[in-house]
Structures are given as C-alpha cells and as structure tokens.
Enzyme design. Structure first.
Site, short mmCIF file in Angstrom:
data_model
loop_
_atom_site.label_atom_id
_atom_site.label_comp_id
_atom_site.label_asym_id
_atom_site.label_seq_id
_atom_site.Cartn_x
_atom_site.Cartn_y
_atom_site.Cartn_z
CG ASP A 264 -2.10 0.90 0.97
OD1 ASP A 264 -2.12 1.78 0.05
OD2 ASP A 264 -3.05 0.66 1.65
C1 BGC Z 1 -5.04 3.38 -0.18
C2 BGC Z 1 -4.98 2.28 -1.34
C3 BGC Z 1 -4.80 2.96 -2.66
C4 BGC Z 1 -3.40 3.88 -2.62
C5 BGC Z 1 -3.16 4.31 -3.97
C6 BGC Z 1 -3.87 4.09 -0.52
O1 BGC Z 1 -3.82 5.27 0.70
O2 BGC Z 1 -4.91 2.37 1.14
O3 BGC Z 1 -6.12 1.46 -1.39
O4 BGC Z 1 -4.85 2.10 -3.66
O5 BGC Z 1 -3.50 4.64 -1.63
O6 BGC Z 1 -3.89 5.54 -4.13
#
Ligand code: BGC
Length: 737
Positions: A264
């Site tokens: 993540d």
């Molecule tokens: C989120 C993810 C997301 C990623 C990219 C993170 O803050 O938890 O679900 O895909 O950002 O935007």
C-alpha cells in the site's frame, strides 16, 4: 578437455537464448511465460533488477528500457479509473481526457448477490483501465465488515466470507481478461482506518482463516489474481506489507500465489523485512518523490539503493531479488507486455448502462409498509424531495477511490428525468454538511464559511413536506472525513448533520414518507417505526440517480439484499460489545473471534434493525419445502438441496434464495448457521422455479486450531433455506458419516 566442456556449458547456460527468427525469447509471446521470465532475468544487471522493485512516480514503476521492458502503470480502483495525477503528487494533472464512468461502490455490488453483475463490473472497469493504459487496477477490496464505523467499508463486500468470496472472483476475471491485473486489497485485517498505519491486530487463527482470509484466498485460488496489495496495519507485530506469516507462509506457500505483492502507498518500513518477508513492489513511500536529499527519493526507497547495498554486502541474497523480479516480470508478461490484450474502451454508454444495471440490482428495499413504494402515478401529483444527498456529488471524496467522472446523475435529476411533467417536484435541502475533506482541494473549507442555519433549513423542508402526496428524503452519509472516507473512521453510528431529528419532524407532518439512505455503511435509525418506507441506495456511481428513480417508480423491482447486518445500536456489534475498537492505539483485540455480523446476532439472539441477507421486493415469493438428495453424506459425496420458489405477486421480480448450514454438535463452538450458497432467480407472476444447491464436505468444515487445518466432525447438520438470515422458510437436516 573437461575444462573446455565446463566453459562451453557455462556459456550456453548464461547466454540469452535467441529464437530462430532472431526475436529474443523473452520478447517472443509464442514461448511459455516461465521460459521468457528466465530469459529476461538472466539478461538483467543487479541494478536493473532492483529498479523493478520500487516506484518511479506516484502510480508507476520502472521497466528496463535497455531491454524494451516497459514501465508498469497502476490506478485506483476499485470503482472507476482515477484521474491522472502529477508525477510526484496526489494532485490531479488536469487532463481533459480522463473523465471516467463511476461504477457503484463495492457494497452495492455485494448487495446484488449476483455473480453475473460482478462479471459485468469486472469486464467494464477492466476495459476502462485498459483504454487508459493501466496495467494494474488497485482493487477490488475484500476486507470484512467488522464495525460500521470503518470509514472504508464502502470499498469492501460486507461481513460474510462466503458472499465476498463468491462475488470477488468474477470481478477479478473480468478485469484480467483485458490484460489488466487486479490488485486485491488490503491483505489483511485492515478493518478500521483509525490507527491504520500501525495498529497491530490480535486475532485467533480460527477467525483469521474462517472470517478474514477466505475472500483473499478465493481471489487468488479461484480468481487467479495477478497481484495483491499489503495492508497498512500490523499482524503478529509485523507490518502487513512485509509479513512473514501472511505473505510468505500463507499467500505464497500455502495458496501458491505466483503474482506480485504490491505495498500500500507508504506501507513499507524496513529494507530487510521488505526484502525477506514477501513484498515485491514498493509504492508511495514518500509523497514527494523528487526532493529527497541529493538524489531522487525513489532511489532511496527501502527496496532501492538500500536494498542494492545490502545485496552487494551479502546481507541479503540476490536470489531474494530474483524471486521478486520473476513475479514482476510474470505480471508484466500478463499485462503491459501481453501482445494479445484488447484495446479497451472508456467512458462509453455501454459502461454507464452496466453501472446502472448493477445499481438497480443492488438497491435494497428495507421496509415498505402499506406498499407506499413504488410511487403510485395516479395518486401522486406533488413530490417533495428533501435532503442534501438528493443533490450531492458522491463520486468525489472518500480518499483514493475518489473519481473524476464524465457525469453523475443525482437522485433529484434522476427523478426529474423519469417523472417529467407527470408530477410537480419541489426540493429543499433540509440539512447541510460542512465541507471538511481537507485532502481534496475541492473540499477545502472556504474562508469565512459558516454552517447553514439548521432551523431555517428544517422549516423550509417541513413547509414543502406538509402538502406533498409523498415525501422522499435522501440522506445518509457522504464522502467527507469521518463519514464514508479513507483515512478516518465514523465518529458515531447515528446519521450526521441533524438528520435523525429532521426525519422525525418530517414524519410528523406527512405519513407518506420514504427515507432513502445513501451510504456504504449501516446507520442507526431511531425513527424506524415512524416512517413506512426505507431504502438503502448505496453510492451508486455515474448513473445513480437514474437507477434510484427507476426503483422508486417501479420500472425496476428491487432485488438487492444486505451484505451486512444493520444493528439497532453500535454496542450490538460484537466488535464493540466484546471485542475492541479501535484498540489502545498499539493493539486491537478481535475478542469476538469468528462471531462477526449475523453469526453474533444468531448466537446472542440480538434483534437487529435489518438482518444480513434482508431485502424486500414489490412482489412476494412463496417458498416450498426443501428436500435433500440423500439423508447422509460420506466424504466425497455431493448432496443436493432443492426448493421450489414461486412468485405469488402481481409483478415480475428477482429473489435471492439463500442457503445456510449449521453444525448441530461439535467439539468447538460453531455459529448457528453460516451462508454456504445463494442463487438469484427471476420469476414472472405465478412462475415457479426449483432452486438447487450442492453441498460438499468443504461446506461443513471449521478451522481446527489444534491441527492447523480444516475439519468436519461427524453428526447432524442443519440446512436452512430462506430469504434472509432470519427469514428462514424451510429447514432439513442430514448426517455426516
Ligand atoms: C490506499 C490504497 C490505494 C493507494 C493508492 C492508499 O492510501 O490505502 O487503497 O490504492 O492509496 O492511491
């Protein structure tokens, strides 16, 4: 001579193979992928291999330009293709060609209980991703609904592991048939946003395997997902983006996952652990990628120069990187370097209509006393539409799933489109939310902003409600902070912005009131007895207003069923009664174990507002008697349960027939019943169909912690068939021998 042979052998093994037509094997798509991977790998320098393992921009990672291996492009997910952002920032890049179709939120998809809708969703969003040149779609999400306060529940598929397992698979296949990898998130135990970056989840093995992992397992083993995203939180004291137990032992070893684990954004914390505990691609570690020291920040990622140094010093073996590169190349050959992939399509009417169909199948009619709905055109000349959610844009905000859409039809517009001049529609806001989503520039609180006068708004609403033939109140949550939004949790189970009081006041002046909740979460309804009709319409994307209007007027007969329990009060949820939420900021204990959602409500005989699986229709379905193909099961047998279901109302409709199984006696405590099958059928008035379910030994098993394996014990099993988890229409039983 021996030496010469040895030399020749070394040359043969290390020289990249070139096919007869002079195409290197790794570029020859007629060759098996595994052969191409090995060929590419041996052509790469250590530096090139390490570069593959981390970001080069906010949403892309490096390729190997020297070898013609392109960059990899990713996008959120999971409800539409996110707008292009600046190279190193979350901020939009102001393109004019990236306005997408927003599909309904995943809670709505789960509420369809229809695997064909999931396939349609995956195919459509996959086409949008493909057209936009995305190789990886960051979604779907399948974290279990543990508490209604979780700000991200709207991006997930509810409280039941079986339902989410069945619904996630067609989505993944649909996406991947476009040569786009689905990236299933957030693995695992990311069930709250509060403290998400560090909270350590303490959960029993049994709850982990029976409740929190099945949808991920199905995504990998049945859906064949090509990538998975690690979660921000910790499990067993290790961050989930580099977690020996979850990533190496369970995902890669037990489930034989051959794809890539992507972090993540900002979920990586240590080079040694990231290298050794299962991560393959590091994303989002620092938000400003260009100004970190003298070199660019991407070279300072944990899996960049620090990793290179550790390999060179011998602290980390090169084989560790080779494994990551193999996985990343495999993903690239399936996506960016897949020469057979289609072109995709973007922002099309076909996709908008797919989204509308999903919404129409997912909207849930919770209550409908005296058949107030559908709106009766003969008796309805004046419609009062009240509530901010009748006009509020819901595809913006909420965090990373926020979308720049081609268009979004609000409920008020949808009604006007459908009703035209057949009735007079008046509108009043009734209540108003402050603009509080600080992360989205569009939501920055303007200077001098003053909360609107609540009393005045209520008075205006009551005035138009008084002499209307029907009042349609559109409320619920929204995508602001502390509502349905990433990064924060809800602060209360009640509706925000004074809506509870407003609904009560409206119901006093007009008995013909329908409350339409727009949310990704259950909400308290202290006014439940005061209003005859209640509908859950979710966040339904681009076509939401048209979909809602079609159900309100009865063009479409509602057929959605709740994928989560709507409890009367927050303390009725086991996470809040016996478990912990949000924990002490270091640890959170899931003391409720496997008893999540309806499993707990059954055990504790807790009365709900609306139970798991509940949803009404404008027609009625009569269930006959369930029968079993045999009175007993032996290992390897398949038992068939059959039940006739008839439409005894006046209109065509769809019903979700649900099958639950309970183990009567067992050496460990088991739920009274668990969902093990569902089928959505469509019936014309008077039509009857016999619905069949197959039961196998796997459906009877629990996770036995003493042997760390799944097990079923001999004895009696109860089979319940019904229209919801509490509306059981017929039961039979059999013995496992
Ligand atoms: C989120 C993810 C997301 C990623 C990219 C993170 O803050 O938890 O679900 O895909 O950002 O935007």
């Amino acid at each position: 001579m021996k030496k010469l042979f040895k030399l020749l052998a070394i040359i043969c093994l290390t020289t990249p193979v070139v096919a007869q037509n002079n195409t290197p094997v790794y570029l020859d798509s007629s060759k098996p992928i595994e052969q191409r991977i090995e060929d590419a790998l041996q052509r790469m320098t250590l530096e090139e291999k390490v570069k593959l393992c981390h970001a080069q921009s906010k949403f892309s990672s490096y390729g190997v330009p020297r070898l013609g291996i392109p960059e990899l492009w990713m996008s959120d997910g999971p409800h539409g293709i996110r707008e292009e952002v600046l190279w190193d920032e979350w901020k939009g890049a102001a393109w004019t060609s990236d306005s997408c179709i927003a599909f309904p939120a995943l809670t709505c998809l789960a509420a369809t209980w229809d695997v064909d809708m999931s396939a349609l969703y995956g195919k459509s969003i996959g086409e949008e991703a493909r057209y936009r040149g995305k190789d990886v779609l960051l979604g779907p999400g399948v974290n279990i609904y543990r508490t209604p306060l979780n700000g991200r529940n709207f991006e997930y598929m509810g409280e039941d592991p079986y339902l989410s397992s069945r619904m996630v698979v067609p989505y993944i296949k649909g996406v991947q048939q476009n040569g786009v990898a689905a990236c299933v998130k957030h693995f695992a135990l990311n069930n709250q946003e509060k403290y998400r970056g560090h909270i350590n989840v303490e959960v029993s093995d049994r709850a982990l395997y029976e409740i929190y992992l099945p949808a991920f397992k199905a995504a990998v083993m049945d859906g064949g997902a090509w990538s998975i995203m690690g979660a921000y939180n910790q499990y067993k004291g290790q961050h989930c983006c580099h977690n020996q137990y979850l990533l190496n032992d369970i995902l890669k070893k037990d489930w034989k996952f051959d794809g890539a684990v992507i972090s993540d954004w900002g979920g990586v914390h240590d080079t040694y652990q990231a290298a050794n505990y299962g991560l393959d691609l590091e994303m989002g570690t620092w938000t400003d990628g260009l100004s970190w020291g003298k070199t660019d920040a991407y070279s300072n990622y944990y899996l960049a120069n620090p990793l290179l140094e550790k390999i060179k010093s011998g602290e980390i073996k090169e084989e560790v990187v080779n494994d990551k590169v193999r996985r990343l190349l495999r993903m690239m050959f399936r996506t960016s370097m897949n020469t057979n992939k289609p072109w995709g399509s973007f922002g099309t009417e076909e996709h908008a209509l797919a989204g509308r169909a999903i919404a129409q199948n997912g909207i849930v009619l919770l209550k409908n006393d005296k058949d107030l709905l559908p709106i009766n055109p003969d008796k309805t000349k004046k419609i009062a539409v009240i509530g901010e959610n009748a006009v509020k844009i819901m595809t913006l905000g909420g965090g990373s799933s926020s979308l720049k859409v081609k268009y979004e039809v609000s409920p008020l517009e949808g009604l006007k489109n459908r009703i035209g001049n057949a009735a007079e529609i008046t509108y009043a806001t009734g209540y108003a939310s402050p603009l509080t989503d600080k992360r989205d520039p569009k939501y920055v609180v303007p200077e001098g902003y003053k909360a609107p006068d609540a009393e005045k708004l209520m008075k205006e609403a009551i005035d138009i409600a008084k002499d209307a033939d029907i009042v349609l109140f559109f409320g619920g949550l929204n995508k602001n902070e502390n509502q349905d939004s990433e990064g924060t949790d809800r602060l209360s189970y009640n509706l925000p912005y004074g809506q509870d009081k407003l609904i009560t006041e409206l119901a006093k002046v007009n008995k013909n009131i329908a409350v339409i909740i727009i949310s990704g979460n259950a909400v308290a309804m202290p006014w439940v007895k005061e209003v005859p009709s209640i509908m859950e319409a979710w966040f339904s994307g681009t076509e939401s207003g048209n979909a809602i209007a079609s159900v309100l007027v009865g063009d479409v007969n509602p057929s959605g069923k709740l994928p989560m329990t709507f409890a009367v009060k927050l303390e009725d949820y086991p996470a809040h009664l016996v478990g912990e939420y949000p924990g002490d900021s270091i640890n959170v204990k899931y003391n409720e174990g496997i008893f999540v959602g309806y499993r707990w409500m059954d055990k504790n005989k807790t009365k709900t507002l609306f139970p798991f699986g509940h949803g009404l229709s404008y027609t009625k379905f009569q269930y006959g008697k369930a029968t079993l193909s045999a009175p007993a099961m032996r290992d390897g047998d398949v038992l068939t349960v059959s039940i006739p279901v008839k439409n005894i109302g006046k209109v065509r409709g769809k019903e979700v027939v649900q099958l639950y199984i309970g183990d009567e006696k067992c050496s460990v405590e088991r739920p009274l019943k668990e969902l093990k099958g569902f089928k959505k059928i469509e019936l014309a008035p008077n039509e009857e169909k016999v619905v069949e379910f197959n039961i196998t030994l796997d459906d009877l098993k629990f996770y036995d912690e003493s042997v760390h394996d799944w097990k079923a014990e001999q004895g009696k099993f109860n089979v319940f068939v019904g229209a919801s988890s509490t509306d059981i229409r017929s039961a039979v039983n059999f013995t496992l021998q």
